[in-house]
Write a protein that holds these residues in place. Sequence first.
Motif, PDB file in Angstrom:
ATOM      1  N   LEU A  48     147.202  -7.727  32.517  1.00  0.00           N
ATOM      2  CA  LEU A  48     147.132  -8.190  31.127  1.00  0.00           C
ATOM      3  C   LEU A  48     147.336  -9.687  30.962  1.00  0.00           C
ATOM      4  CD1 LEU A  48     149.092  -5.280  29.428  1.00  0.00           C
ATOM      5  CD2 LEU A  48     146.617  -5.628  29.529  1.00  0.00           C
ATOM      6  N   GLY A  49     147.581 -10.399  32.057  1.00  0.00           N
ATOM      7  CA  GLY A  49     147.771 -11.839  31.960  1.00  0.00           C
ATOM      8  C   GLY A  49     148.456 -12.381  33.198  1.00  0.00           C
ATOM      9  N   PRO A  50     148.654 -13.692  33.261  1.00  0.00           N
ATOM     10  CA  PRO A  50     149.338 -14.285  34.414  1.00  0.00           C
ATOM     11  C   PRO A  50     150.830 -14.018  34.382  1.00  0.00           C
ATOM     12  CG  PRO A  50     148.921 -15.960  32.771  1.00  0.00           C
ATOM     13  CD  PRO A  50     148.267 -14.689  32.267  1.00  0.00           C
ATOM     14  N   TRP A  51     151.443 -14.031  35.526  1.00  0.00           N
ATOM     15  CA  TRP A  51     152.908 -13.933  35.661  1.00  0.00           C
ATOM     16  C   TRP A  51     153.490 -12.683  35.005  1.00  0.00           C
ATOM     17  CZ3 TRP A  51     151.532 -18.879  33.180  1.00  0.00           C
ATOM     18  CH2 TRP A  51     151.182 -19.844  34.112  1.00  0.00           C
ATOM     19  N   GLY A  52     152.710 -11.630  34.933  1.00  0.00           N
ATOM     20  CA  GLY A  52     153.208 -10.396  34.333  1.00  0.00           C
ATOM     21  C   GLY A  52     153.219 -10.386  32.816  1.00  0.00           C
ATOM     22  N   ASP A  53     152.639 -11.410  32.187  1.00  0.00           N
ATOM     23  CA  ASP A  53     152.598 -11.457  30.722  1.00  0.00           C
ATOM     24  C   ASP A  53     151.694 -10.363  30.171  1.00  0.00           C
ATOM     25  OD1 ASP A  53     154.258 -13.632  30.526  1.00  0.00           O
ATOM     26  OD2 ASP A  53     152.668 -15.100  30.214  1.00  0.00           O
ATOM     27  N   MET A 110     141.733 -18.040  35.901  1.00  0.00           N
ATOM     28  CA  MET A 110     141.643 -16.877  35.018  1.00  0.00           C
ATOM     29  C   MET A 110     140.189 -16.478  34.783  1.00  0.00           C
ATOM     30  SD  MET A 110     144.879 -16.367  34.275  1.00  0.00           S
ATOM     31  CE  MET A 110     145.080 -15.547  32.695  1.00  0.00           C
ATOM     32  N   GLU A 111     140.012 -15.232  34.367  1.00  0.00           N
ATOM     33  CA  GLU A 111     138.685 -14.747  34.015  1.00  0.00           C
ATOM     34  C   GLU A 111     138.794 -13.819  32.809  1.00  0.00           C
ATOM     35  OE1 GLU A 111     137.169 -12.619  37.361  1.00  0.00           O
ATOM     36  OE2 GLU A 111     138.584 -10.957  37.160  1.00  0.00           O
ATOM     37  N   PRO A 112     137.760 -13.805  31.959  1.00  0.00           N
ATOM     38  CA  PRO A 112     137.774 -12.899  30.798  1.00  0.00           C
ATOM     39  C   PRO A 112     137.370 -11.488  31.205  1.00  0.00           C
ATOM     40  CG  PRO A 112     135.778 -14.213  30.770  1.00  0.00           C
ATOM     41  CD  PRO A 112     136.587 -14.676  31.957  1.00  0.00           C
ATOM     42  N   ARG A 113     138.029 -10.492  30.618  1.00  0.00           N
ATOM     43  CA  ARG A 113     137.691  -9.087  30.858  1.00  0.00           C
ATOM     44  C   ARG A 113     137.589  -8.374  29.520  1.00  0.00           C
ATOM     45  NH1 ARG A 113     141.987  -7.950  35.801  1.00  0.00           N
ATOM     46  NH2 ARG A 113     141.061  -9.474  37.247  1.00  0.00           N
ATOM     47  N   LYS A 114     136.684  -7.437  29.420  1.00  0.00           N
ATOM     48  CA  LYS A 114     136.545  -6.671  28.190  1.00  0.00           C
ATOM     49  C   LYS A 114     137.821  -5.870  27.935  1.00  0.00           C
ATOM     50  CE  LYS A 114     131.525  -6.294  28.335  1.00  0.00           C
ATOM     51  NZ  LYS A 114     130.360  -5.385  28.442  1.00  0.00           N
ATOM     52  N   ALA A 115     138.377  -6.017  26.745  1.00  0.00           N
ATOM     53  CA  ALA A 115     139.640  -5.366  26.429  1.00  0.00           C
ATOM     54  C   ALA A 115     139.542  -3.845  26.549  1.00  0.00           C
ATOM     55  CB  ALA A 115     140.093  -5.760  25.026  1.00  0.00           C
ATOM     56  N   THR A 129     138.800  -8.742  21.656  1.00  0.00           N
ATOM     57  CA  THR A 129     137.750  -8.172  22.515  1.00  0.00           C
ATOM     58  C   THR A 129     137.903  -8.539  23.983  1.00  0.00           C
ATOM     59  OG1 THR A 129     136.318 -10.082  22.061  1.00  0.00           O
ATOM     60  CG2 THR A 129     136.065  -8.148  20.635  1.00  0.00           C
ATOM     61  N   VAL A 130     138.663  -9.610  24.249  1.00  0.00           N
ATOM     62  CA  VAL A 130     138.739 -10.130  25.617  1.00  0.00           C
ATOM     63  C   VAL A 130     140.192 -10.315  26.041  1.00  0.00           C
ATOM     64  CG1 VAL A 130     138.218 -12.122  27.088  1.00  0.00           C
ATOM     65  CG2 VAL A 130     136.501 -11.287  25.483  1.00  0.00           C
ATOM     66  N   VAL A 131     140.475  -9.916  27.280  1.00  0.00           N
ATOM     67  CA  VAL A 131     141.782 -10.148  27.897  1.00  0.00           C
ATOM     68  C   VAL A 131     141.591 -11.155  29.027  1.00  0.00           C
ATOM     69  CG1 VAL A 131     143.666  -9.107  29.223  1.00  0.00           C
ATOM     70  CG2 VAL A 131     142.612  -7.830  27.344  1.00  0.00           C
ATOM     71  N   GLN A 132     142.401 -12.195  29.032  1.00  0.00           N
ATOM     72  CA  GLN A 132     142.348 -13.182  30.110  1.00  0.00           C
ATOM     73  C   GLN A 132     143.307 -12.750  31.219  1.00  0.00           C
ATOM     74  OE1 GLN A 132     140.329 -15.813  30.358  1.00  0.00           O
ATOM     75  NE2 GLN A 132     139.415 -15.555  28.323  1.00  0.00           N
ATOM     76  N   ALA A 133     142.772 -12.606  32.429  1.00  0.00           N
ATOM     77  CA  ALA A 133     143.588 -12.152  33.562  1.00  0.00           C
ATOM     78  C   ALA A 133     143.275 -12.986  34.793  1.00  0.00           C
ATOM     79  CB  ALA A 133     143.309 -10.680  33.838  1.00  0.00           C
ATOM     80  N   PRO A 134     144.229 -13.103  35.725  1.00  0.00           N
ATOM     81  CA  PRO A 134     143.975 -13.867  36.945  1.00  0.00           C
ATOM     82  C   PRO A 134     142.806 -13.282  37.735  1.00  0.00           C
ATOM     83  CG  PRO A 134     146.317 -13.421  36.691  1.00  0.00           C
ATOM     84  CD  PRO A 134     145.608 -12.593  35.658  1.00  0.00           C
ATOM     85  N   MET A 135     141.972 -14.132  38.251  1.00  0.00           N
ATOM     86  CA  MET A 135     140.832 -13.684  39.050  1.00  0.00           C
ATOM     87  C   MET A 135     141.320 -12.892  40.253  1.00  0.00           C
ATOM     88  SD  MET A 135     138.330 -17.036  38.920  1.00  0.00           S
ATOM     89  CE  MET A 135     136.993 -16.185  39.760  1.00  0.00           C
ATOM     90  N   GLY A 136     140.665 -11.754  40.511  1.00  0.00           N
ATOM     91  CA  GLY A 136     141.014 -10.935  41.664  1.00  0.00           C
ATOM     92  C   GLY A 136     142.181 -10.001  41.446  1.00  0.00           C
ATOM     93  N   SER A 137     142.798 -10.043  40.260  1.00  0.00           N
ATOM     94  CA  SER A 137     143.934  -9.155  39.984  1.00  0.00           C
ATOM     95  C   SER A 137     143.420  -7.756  39.653  1.00  0.00           C
ATOM     96  CB  SER A 137     144.777  -9.713  38.841  1.00  0.00           C
ATOM     97  OG  SER A 137     144.011  -9.818  37.657  1.00  0.00           O
ATOM     98  N   PRO A 138     144.286  -6.743  39.692  1.00  0.00           N
ATOM     99  CA  PRO A 138     143.868  -5.374  39.357  1.00  0.00           C
ATOM    100  C   PRO A 138     143.277  -5.288  37.953  1.00  0.00           C
ATOM    101  CG  PRO A 138     146.024  -5.367  40.403  1.00  0.00           C
ATOM    102  CD  PRO A 138     145.691  -6.800  40.141  1.00  0.00           C
ATOM    103  N   PRO A 139     142.376  -4.333  37.707  1.00  0.00           N
ATOM    104  CA  PRO A 139     141.712  -4.209  36.404  1.00  0.00           C
ATOM    105  C   PRO A 139     142.666  -4.008  35.231  1.00  0.00           C
ATOM    106  CG  PRO A 139     140.617  -2.840  38.039  1.00  0.00           C
ATOM    107  CD  PRO A 139     141.878  -3.343  38.679  1.00  0.00           C
ATOM    108  N   SER A 140     143.868  -3.512  35.508  1.00  0.00           N
ATOM    109  CA  SER A 140     144.829  -3.255  34.435  1.00  0.00           C
ATOM    110  C   SER A 140     145.725  -4.454  34.117  1.00  0.00           C
ATOM    111  CB  SER A 140     145.715  -2.059  34.807  1.00  0.00           C
ATOM    112  OG  SER A 140     146.386  -2.314  36.028  1.00  0.00           O
TER     113      SER A 140
END
Length: 197
Positions: free
Chosen positions: A69-74, A21-26, A56-67
């Motif tokens: 919102l989380g792993p496994w479609g969460d 996972m990687e943090p992204r600005k919400a 402030t931060v959304v955790q998303a799988p590395m390399g996933s599209p910018p939109s």
Amino acid sequence: MAVVAVLVLARSSHAEPPPAMEPRKAGEVLAALKSTKAPAATLSSVRWFLEVTHGTVVQAPMGSPPSTLGPWGDNGPLLEAERALGDCAPLGEADAKAALALLAEYGAALPPALRGVALAQSGKVDEAAALYRETTLSMLPAGACPGEHPMYSHRRASRMQRQAACLERWEPKADHAAVKKAVERAKACAANNHAVG
């Protein structure tokens, strides 16, 4: 044929490991969602996370599209926003104003857990309680426990328990026996879920 059956069984009985996972600005995630014309329910949940929960931060799988919102479609922001509600204590003045603005803008598209709090904040406690009661009782299918990863069973039980606590706050003298029974059943399903993992 037997080998295929064993492979399928092996796959279904072990949980998929979490992705890196990687943090992204919400705010950037919200902008990406808007550009993809995401559903109003998704947009409103991320806005609540930003504007009411102050995430402030959304955790998303590395390399996933910018939109994403989380792993496994969460929908990670929605899950965090729901957790932050606790037992639905009244919001502070600024947060209440933001919640009511989102309710006015999105209406029924605002996810039920968030919509209930906004309704209660606006003084429509009976409507909020009815929504939470209906939502909580519909979260666990009748009959046998769902066949799913234990994470989802425990998450459901926690969400139901939180909403039951909100009902107790909003309607302390009401009969919540059916909701409490549903929560206990959800907890039992979670505790006995050994199907995968």
